[in-house]
Design an enzyme around this catalytic site. Structure first.
Site, PDB file in Angstrom:
ATOM      1  N   HIS A 337      76.421 -99.104 -28.883  1.00 49.63           N
ATOM      2  CA  HIS A 337      75.877 -98.049 -29.740  1.00 49.63           C
ATOM      3  C   HIS A 337      75.202 -98.708 -30.938  1.00 49.63           C
ATOM      4  CE1 HIS A 337      76.542 -95.078 -33.148  1.00 49.63           C
ATOM      5  NE2 HIS A 337      75.842 -94.370 -32.286  1.00 49.63           N
ATOM      6  N   HIS A 382      67.882 -97.955 -38.234  1.00 52.16           N
ATOM      7  CA  HIS A 382      68.708 -96.752 -38.358  1.00 52.16           C
ATOM      8  C   HIS A 382      68.010 -95.833 -39.337  1.00 52.16           C
ATOM      9  CE1 HIS A 382      72.307 -94.917 -37.020  1.00 52.16           C
ATOM     10  NE2 HIS A 382      72.896 -94.861 -38.189  1.00 52.16           N
TER      11      HIS A 382
END
Length: 822
Positions: A337, A382
């Site tokens: 992840h 991100h």
């Protein structure tokens, strides 16, 4: 009672004299535990850096060699490169110091994220052949990057560095460990006081009376000092396992010093549950005695039991031994992840090195969060956080070159796309150009089953959204209509992208950290429902603590849609999923998975026979923590996406699962989760599973050797170790036990404690062993080991403890005995 005193009383004068008569070098396995440095120069030239063909003037490196060093921002700087052989360090600048033994890899060429930045800034492609990088220990995958004055200079430096690093890493074997400790003393002989300090540094402390007795045993010339040979014998004595004497005598058939071959056969059958022949025993004896005899001594018996031939895991697990002809959905897949992150979710470093690191660890499903780049070229980071950014194309190059180093089995790219249409087109162009025929094209419409694992070798599978999800308002034929889109329009990609990008608003990123978007299926924050939304708009955002703002739906470029192999689809129910084409897959939050285990486990197992399920961490795990993967595995979830940059119990369990099958990244689901064996299995039931091989596991924690201090140095107090054993698996296979604490002894602690674990389904059960130090302020982890219960070999077995980065800790081991009841 002092544990060391107990041990010393078991050592007879015969054993002692036998040890003293040996030469120090013969006491240790000089080839044990070597961990070679990786040397990557495959696409630069064919020069063999492992051979020292040129005389190297190490004095020149000691004083410093002028070199160009590339900074973390991709700028070149003039520095001096120093090899400090006394301090065992490479030095470049005031603060840049790395121990030689910590260097894991040397790469020749432009093969790091820093060099990618350098080339982007300087456009200097010519320096590729004169460049090299070193990468050193840790999951941050830090590097030092250099450009030499010439190819010849680069060859000399890399060759010298390679051999220095190899020599430095050799201290990880037993003899060199002793030699290193002796050399650090700096004396020809040592007295009692010095010996006591040295042993404390090695994590061993005992009373003066016991230590004086040990010193007297090994002081062969009775001068109250120990020379190197005597010191070596003392450490060998402390590393011995007198606790194995009882089982040795049990099969010695009346002898006190040897076990005859028939006794050996009996030992292997009754204790180890193995069938050995006379010839096998003679071969074993010859390996350790160096001649074919009809017996084995205690010293060689002990050496076998504590060596790598007797590890707890079955040897078959070290290679690919499972059936690879089944559909892809019949395997657990090692998945990560936010693969690009090396730390915190909101402010960590994004780096392509994390893809290298995780792919080499056997990860086969990696995640790419793709956003608009300000220069028109997509980037990965991100979104709307303080994390750094990397080029999408650079990551693709890394995946292509590293994705199949561990095994040839397919790599799945989980695409979280936040780009505008023009940059989606550029994404598709990059993937086609870089991957070429490696890209797996979408399955035919209405497909009910995936191809086999074996047939998908060296393929890259894209997981993501498409413009119209088949199986809902539009037929799955939309995939077929898009299949040729890329080929027919590939020549127009660049022109279309460049003409459109001038009118497209690029990604808005927040540097304050107060406002940011959900940037993937999983969500950066935990405000979303469990259904996977369509592709996200790069401009949708909300504030922490505010009510959720629904992301704006946005089209997916046909050029990108035509490449998607696994189509993201909202989850409604397991029964609904079974009616869908197999290429539609679901991503589920960790909370949703836990709920489904309790409410719909049987249907989930059935649905997972043909469909993929992926579980991901909840959005509030800003610190990149993880969740237990066991519940997801118990209902057939193939991809449990974990923050693999974070060392924690969930990751250790994940490592235990994917150590199996040769670490290839794919592990065949156990029979209870496959179509032919799932009848009657319910992971939430308190009843024993019909196909469970074992009903009980009994573990005896015997002893440990050379446990390190948790401080990463030899300073500090001697540790007080204890062992924790935990079983994970089906809902009722959850139990933890602990040994007592051994005070002031990390060198050779002895427990001899037995624990029982009832098993409801041994097929899914994992055993996690961790060793901790108990101190005044809490508990500090020393090492760990995890293994699938059905992969454990019965009997007396050796365990090599691992550190935070899933690497064996040099010389640190745990001796256990395992028994099973069926």
């Amino acid at each position: 009672m002092d544990n060391t005193l107990e041990m010393s009383t078991d050592i007879s004068m015969y054993d002692l004299k036998q040890g003293i008569e040996s030469i120090a070098e013969e006491l240790y396995n000089i080839q044990s535990f070597n961990n070679d440095v990786i040397l990557d120069s495959y696409d630069i030239d064919d020069y063999d850096h492992t051979q020292l063909e040129i005389d190297i003037d190490f004095q020149k490196y000691k004083s410093g060699l002028p070199i160009l060093k590339i900074s973390s921002k991709g700028k070149s700087q003039k520095k001096k490169l120093i090899f400090d052989l006394e301090k065992n360090q490479i030095i470049c600048g005031k603060k840049k110091k790395v121990n030689f033994s910590e260097i894991d890899e040397i790469r020749v060429g432009h093969k790091t994220n820093i060099f990618n930045q350098f080339v982007s800034r300087s456009k200097d492609e010519e320096s590729k052949k004169t460049s090299f990088s070193i990468l050193f220990s840790g999951n941050l995958r830090k590097s030092m990057d250099f450009i030499c004055a010439s190819i010849e200079e680069r060859r000399i430096i890399v060759s010298a560095l390679y051999h220095i690093v190899q020599d430095s890493k050799s201290v990880n074997n037993e003899y060199n460990f002793v030699k290193k400790e002796w050399d650090s003393i700096g004396k020809d002989t040592i007295d009692f006081s010095t010996l006591k300090k040295v042993l404390a540094r090695l994590n061993f402390s005992t009373s003066d009376v016991v230590l004086q007795g040990l010193m007297k045993f090994t002081d062969t010339n009775c001068d109250y000092h120990l020379d190197f040979s005597e010191f070596s014998n003392l450490l060998k004595l402390l590393r011995s396992h007198p606790e194995l004497k009882p089982v040795f005598f049990k099969y010695a058939q009346g002898r006190t010093d040897i076990i005859p071959i028939h006794g050996m056969i009996q030992f292997f059958k009754e204790e180890q549950k193995e069938e050995w022949t006379i010839e096998m025993c003679k071969n074993l004896i010859e390996k350790y005695h160096h001649e074919r005899l009809d017996y084995i001594s205690f010293e060689n018996f002990e050496e076998y039991l504590t060596g790598d031939q007797n590890l707890a895991i079955y040897p078959r697990c070290n290679g690919v031994y499972q059936d690879t002809t089944r559909p892809l959905t019949h395997y657990f897949i090692n998945s990560s992840h936010n693969t690009y992150l090396s730390g915190h979710q909101l402010k960590g470093l994004s780096t392509s090195e994390m893809y290298t690191y995780q792919l080499r660890q056997g990860c086969k499903c990696v995640e790419l969060d793709v956003w608009d780049g300000n220069d028109g070229d997509p980037i990965i980071f991100h979104g709307n956080t303080l994390t750094s950014q990397i080029k999408f194309s650079h990551v693709l190059q890394t995946i292509k070159s590293r994705g199949f180093e561990t095994s040839p089995y397919p790599v799945i790219l989980s695409l979280e796309v936040h780009c505008s249409i023009p940059q989606q087109i550029i994404m598709a162009q990059h993937m086609k150009d870089i991957f070429g025929e490696m890209l797996a094209m979408p399955l035919p419409e209405g497909s009910k089953e995936f191809p086999s694992l074996e047939s998908m070798k060296f393929k890259i599978l894209l997981k993501g959204h498409i413009s119209k999800t088949p199986g809902s308002s539009t037929s799955s034929s939309s995939l077929g209509s898009l299949a040729g889109a890329l080929n027919t329009s590939s020549t127009n990609f660049s022109n279309e992208a460049s003409s459109s990008s001038t009118t497209t608003t690029t990604t808005t990123t927040s540097t304050s950290g107060s406002n940011y978007t959900t940037d993937d299926d999983d969500g950066a924050v935990d405000f979303k429902n469990d259904e996977e939304p369509d592709i996200k708009s790069s401009s949708s955002s909300f504030s922490l603590g505010s009510s959720k703002k629904k992301p704006t739906k946005e089209k997916v470029a046909p050029e990108l849609s035509s490449l998607i192999y696994l189509v993201s689809h909202s989850f409604k129910s397991a029964s609904n999923t079974k009616e869908l084409p197999c290429y539609l897959m679901h991503s589920l939050s960790e909370e949703k998975v836990k709920a489904l285990v309790q409410t719909d486990s049987k249907e989930m197992i059935m649905a997972s026979h043909e469909h993929f399920f992926r579980a991901y961490p909840k959005g509030t795990r800003f610190d990149s923590s993880n969740f237990d993967p066991s519940p997801g595995w118990s209902i057939g979830n193939q991809m449990i996406a974990l923050n693999q940059q974070t060392s924690s119990e969930p990751m250790w369990i994940n490592d235990g699962m994917f150590t199996d099958n040769g670490g290839c990244g794919y592990v065949l689901k156990p029979p209870c989760l496959l179509p032919e064996g799932c009848e009657g299995f319910d992971p939430s039931s308190p009843e024993r599973a019909p196909l469970s091989k074992y009903s009980r596991l009994i573990v005896t924690v015997i002893s440990a050797r050379q446990l390190p201090k948790y401080t990463k140095t030899t300073k500090g107090e001697v540790i007080d170790p204890y062992v924790t054993l935990s079983v994970y698996g089906s809902h009722y296979d959850q139990k933890t036990e602990k040994t007592r604490v051994i005070d002031n002894n990390g060198f050779n602690p002895h427990w001899g404690e037995e624990f029982e674990f009832p098993l409801y389904n041994s097929q899914l059960a994992m055993l996690l062993i961790r060793v901790d130090d108990k101190d005044k302020v809490g508990h500090n982890r020393i090492g760990h080991y995890c293994i699938r219960v059905e992969n454990i070999r019965p009997g007396y077995r050796m365990i090599r403890l691992k550190n935070n980065f899933n690497r064996s800790i040099p010389l640190a081991s745990l001796l256990c005995k395992f028994r099973f009841e069926e």
